[in-house]
Design a protein around this motif. Sequence first.
Motif, PDB file in Angstrom:
ATOM      1  N   ALA A  35       0.877  -1.172   0.000  1.00  0.00           N
ATOM      2  CA  ALA A  35       0.000   0.000   0.000  1.00  0.00           C
ATOM      3  C   ALA A  35       0.915   1.222   0.000  1.00  0.00           C
ATOM      4  O   ALA A  35       1.029   1.919   1.003  1.00  0.00           O
ATOM      5  N   PRO A  36       1.611   1.460  -1.100  1.00  0.00           N
ATOM      6  CA  PRO A  36       2.709   2.428  -1.100  1.00  0.00           C
ATOM      7  C   PRO A  36       2.276   3.880  -0.960  1.00  0.00           C
ATOM      8  O   PRO A  36       1.192   4.283  -1.372  1.00  0.00           O
ATOM      9  N   GLU A  37       3.171   4.636  -0.362  1.00  0.00           N
ATOM     10  CA  GLU A  37       3.058   6.092  -0.276  1.00  0.00           C
ATOM     11  C   GLU A  37       4.379   6.669  -0.753  1.00  0.00           C
ATOM     12  O   GLU A  37       5.451   6.169  -0.387  1.00  0.00           O
ATOM     13  N   ARG A  38       4.315   7.710  -1.557  1.00  0.00           N
ATOM     14  CA  ARG A  38       5.544   8.314  -2.049  1.00  0.00           C
ATOM     15  C   ARG A  38       5.366   9.820  -2.206  1.00  0.00           C
ATOM     16  O   ARG A  38       4.245  10.316  -2.283  1.00  0.00           O
ATOM     17  N   ALA A  39       6.488  10.511  -2.237  1.00  0.00           N
ATOM     18  CA  ALA A  39       6.482  11.953  -2.487  1.00  0.00           C
ATOM     19  C   ALA A  39       7.276  12.221  -3.751  1.00  0.00           C
ATOM     20  O   ALA A  39       8.282  11.566  -4.018  1.00  0.00           O
ATOM     21  N   GLN A  40       6.818  13.164  -4.542  1.00  0.00           N
ATOM     22  CA  GLN A  40       7.561  13.551  -5.735  1.00  0.00           C
ATOM     23  C   GLN A  40       7.344  15.030  -6.024  1.00  0.00           C
ATOM     24  O   GLN A  40       6.308  15.602  -5.668  1.00  0.00           O
ATOM     25  N   ARG A  41       8.320  15.626  -6.656  1.00  0.00           N
ATOM     26  CA  ARG A  41       8.247  17.035  -7.002  1.00  0.00           C
ATOM     27  C   ARG A  41       7.157  17.259  -8.047  1.00  0.00           C
ATOM     28  O   ARG A  41       7.013  16.473  -8.991  1.00  0.00           O
ATOM     29  N   GLN A  50       5.700  19.693  -3.524  1.00  0.00           N
ATOM     30  CA  GLN A  50       5.761  18.261  -3.780  1.00  0.00           C
ATOM     31  C   GLN A  50       4.399  17.617  -3.552  1.00  0.00           C
ATOM     32  O   GLN A  50       3.571  18.128  -2.801  1.00  0.00           O
ATOM     33  N   LEU A  51       4.211  16.501  -4.242  1.00  0.00           N
ATOM     34  CA  LEU A  51       2.977  15.738  -4.122  1.00  0.00           C
ATOM     35  C   LEU A  51       3.155  14.625  -3.110  1.00  0.00           C
ATOM     36  O   LEU A  51       4.219  14.018  -3.016  1.00  0.00           O
ATOM     37  N   ARG A  52       2.107  14.366  -2.354  1.00  0.00           N
ATOM     38  CA  ARG A  52       2.063  13.214  -1.461  1.00  0.00           C
ATOM     39  C   ARG A  52       1.059  12.233  -2.070  1.00  0.00           C
ATOM     40  O   ARG A  52      -0.138  12.510  -2.128  1.00  0.00           O
ATOM     41  N   LEU A  53       1.553  11.083  -2.586  1.00  0.00           N
ATOM     42  CA  LEU A  53       0.740  10.147  -3.347  1.00  0.00           C
ATOM     43  C   LEU A  53       0.587   8.830  -2.585  1.00  0.00           C
ATOM     44  O   LEU A  53       1.576   8.237  -2.153  1.00  0.00           O
ATOM     45  N   LYS A  54      -0.652   8.370  -2.445  1.00  0.00           N
ATOM     46  CA  LYS A  54      -0.925   7.131  -1.724  1.00  0.00           C
ATOM     47  C   LYS A  54      -1.900   6.271  -2.520  1.00  0.00           C
ATOM     48  O   LYS A  54      -2.771   6.790  -3.215  1.00  0.00           O
ATOM     49  N   VAL A  70      -4.213  12.048  -3.373  1.00  0.00           N
ATOM     50  CA  VAL A  70      -3.235  13.040  -3.831  1.00  0.00           C
ATOM     51  C   VAL A  70      -3.337  14.287  -2.962  1.00  0.00           C
ATOM     52  O   VAL A  70      -4.428  14.823  -2.746  1.00  0.00           O
ATOM     53  N   GLY A  71      -2.216  14.743  -2.458  1.00  0.00           N
ATOM     54  CA  GLY A  71      -2.164  15.988  -1.698  1.00  0.00           C
ATOM     55  C   GLY A  71      -0.945  16.792  -2.100  1.00  0.00           C
ATOM     56  O   GLY A  71       0.029  16.254  -2.641  1.00  0.00           O
ATOM     57  N   CYS A  72      -0.965  18.093  -1.836  1.00  0.00           N
ATOM     58  CA  CYS A  72       0.159  18.978  -2.118  1.00  0.00           C
ATOM     59  C   CYS A  72       0.743  19.483  -0.798  1.00  0.00           C
ATOM     60  O   CYS A  72      -0.004  19.772   0.142  1.00  0.00           O
ATOM     61  N   GLU A  73       2.068  19.606  -0.749  1.00  0.00           N
ATOM     62  CA  GLU A  73       2.716  20.058   0.472  1.00  0.00           C
ATOM     63  C   GLU A  73       4.021  20.776   0.164  1.00  0.00           C
ATOM     64  O   GLU A  73       4.580  20.642  -0.940  1.00  0.00           O
ATOM     65  N   ASN A  74       4.489  21.550   1.126  1.00  0.00           N
ATOM     66  CA  ASN A  74       5.786  22.202   1.007  1.00  0.00           C
ATOM     67  C   ASN A  74       6.879  21.136   1.135  1.00  0.00           C
ATOM     68  O   ASN A  74       6.874  20.359   2.074  1.00  0.00           O
ATOM     69  N   ALA A  75       7.798  21.104   0.169  1.00  0.00           N
ATOM     70  CA  ALA A  75       8.810  20.068   0.139  1.00  0.00           C
ATOM     71  C   ALA A  75       9.742  20.122   1.341  1.00  0.00           C
ATOM     72  O   ALA A  75      10.327  19.098   1.720  1.00  0.00           O
ATOM     73  N   ASN A  76       9.869  21.281   1.973  1.00  0.00           N
ATOM     74  CA  ASN A  76      10.795  21.433   3.098  1.00  0.00           C
ATOM     75  C   ASN A  76      10.113  21.243   4.452  1.00  0.00           C
ATOM     76  O   ASN A  76      10.642  20.596   5.350  1.00  0.00           O
ATOM     77  N   THR A  77       8.922  21.831   4.591  1.00  0.00           N
ATOM     78  CA  THR A  77       8.249  21.815   5.894  1.00  0.00           C
ATOM     79  C   THR A  77       7.143  20.779   6.001  1.00  0.00           C
ATOM     80  O   THR A  77       6.645  20.535   7.090  1.00  0.00           O
ATOM     81  N   ARG A  78       6.723  20.173   4.880  1.00  0.00           N
ATOM     82  CA  ARG A  78       5.611  19.222   4.826  1.00  0.00           C
ATOM     83  C   ARG A  78       4.276  19.867   5.161  1.00  0.00           C
ATOM     84  O   ARG A  78       3.281  19.184   5.368  1.00  0.00           O
ATOM     85  N   GLU A  79       4.224  21.204   5.212  1.00  0.00           N
ATOM     86  CA  GLU A  79       2.951  21.872   5.460  1.00  0.00           C
ATOM     87  C   GLU A  79       2.062  21.761   4.222  1.00  0.00           C
ATOM     88  O   GLU A  79       2.541  21.868   3.091  1.00  0.00           O
ATOM     89  N   PHE A 160       1.223   9.906 -11.812  1.00  0.00           N
ATOM     90  CA  PHE A 160       0.428   8.720 -12.121  1.00  0.00           C
ATOM     91  C   PHE A 160       0.589   7.659 -11.037  1.00  0.00           C
ATOM     92  O   PHE A 160       1.532   7.680 -10.242  1.00  0.00           O
ATOM     93  N   PHE A 161      -0.354   6.726 -11.028  1.00  0.00           N
ATOM     94  CA  PHE A 161      -0.296   5.513 -10.218  1.00  0.00           C
ATOM     95  C   PHE A 161      -0.368   4.314 -11.159  1.00  0.00           C
ATOM     96  O   PHE A 161      -1.005   4.392 -12.218  1.00  0.00           O
ATOM     97  N   ASP A 162       0.226   3.192 -10.757  1.00  0.00           N
ATOM     98  CA  ASP A 162       0.097   1.941 -11.492  1.00  0.00           C
ATOM     99  C   ASP A 162      -0.481   0.862 -10.591  1.00  0.00           C
ATOM    100  O   ASP A 162      -0.178   0.808  -9.390  1.00  0.00           O
ATOM    101  N   VAL A 163      -1.319   0.008 -11.167  1.00  0.00           N
ATOM    102  CA  VAL A 163      -1.812  -1.178 -10.473  1.00  0.00           C
ATOM    103  C   VAL A 163      -1.735  -2.359 -11.428  1.00  0.00           C
ATOM    104  O   VAL A 163      -1.807  -2.200 -12.649  1.00  0.00           O
TER     105      VAL A 163
END
Length: 324
Positions: A35-41, A50-54, A70-79, A160-163
């Motif tokens: 059940a992966p979670e990843r962050a990408q610019r 950066q995007l927070r993708l789950k 899908v969520g958006c956040e500050n790459a440095n502060t995670r806000e 994108f996501f892959d399944v």
Amino acid sequence: MEQARLTLDTYRKGTRYPPDSSPIREHPDQEQLPAPERAQRLSKESPEVQLRLKQDRVFLVGDEAVHFSVGCENANTREPLPCEVTGGKAFEAELMAGAGNAAAAVPLVFSDEGLEGDPVARDGLFTARLQPSKQGFAMFSGTLRVAFQVRSGRAEGGAFFDVLYTALPPAVLTGKVREAVEQGSLQLYLGIQVRKPGRYVLTGRVDDEAGVPFGHVAFNEELKEGAHEVKFTLFGKLLLDEAPSFPLKLRDVDGFLLKEEGDPDRELMAALRGYVHATREYPSTSFSPDEWQSEERTRHLDEFTRDVNEAQKQLDAIAGKGTP
């Protein structure tokens, strides 16, 4: 010399148990079903976003569905940052290079309104739900890609996501388990109904009485069509060394039929999620303290031992304690 002895000791210690029965800590990526979670610019032009993708699963079978977030956040502060997800679509990823042969893409809506699996409305996290069997991929087996566009303020980009999806599983796990102590190890036999014969690869996780992850068990054998049992081994020395509290609990069993050729290289079975079976309690005297033995392990240990002995002879000769 010390490195040679360390290599020998490491190999001996690492092969005390058979490869299909080992501590779960040796397989950290297998402790839970994927059940992966990843962050990408979001984009090269806006590296601060950066995007927070789950996604709550990677493998889908039959009528199963997956949720993406899908969520958006500050790459440095995670806000959290303002976020908008548009243009979602699902399509056959393996046919991307041959657009002329690919089936039409299916629109997919990412929502932040508390619908379609979105847990909290207007919290800045956008959720989409994909159920391939009901959304245009009922006869498809392979990799599906969900692509979309994201805007955060003036920054824009795509992700994108892959399944991996199997429409009709090659076998079904019954969920019925019998247990037995055999040759000093605890065996768990899980029922399986095989539709397509071939090599099946299965994985299970084992927790102790308190629910603490303990063991990783695996099965990799040929099965014919019909009713069978998959044997998961909890090796005796592993049980004695780790001393988990009984009853042990088998959970989250997944697997696939391995294909000799083609893409994808497997056909998935529906996983048994959650706890499948709780064992009886056993005294430690039920299990064998013997290390696992195999022809390959013995051969490697003999080779390492010869290397260590030869290195020692050479050191002794240099030091004047022997003859080369």
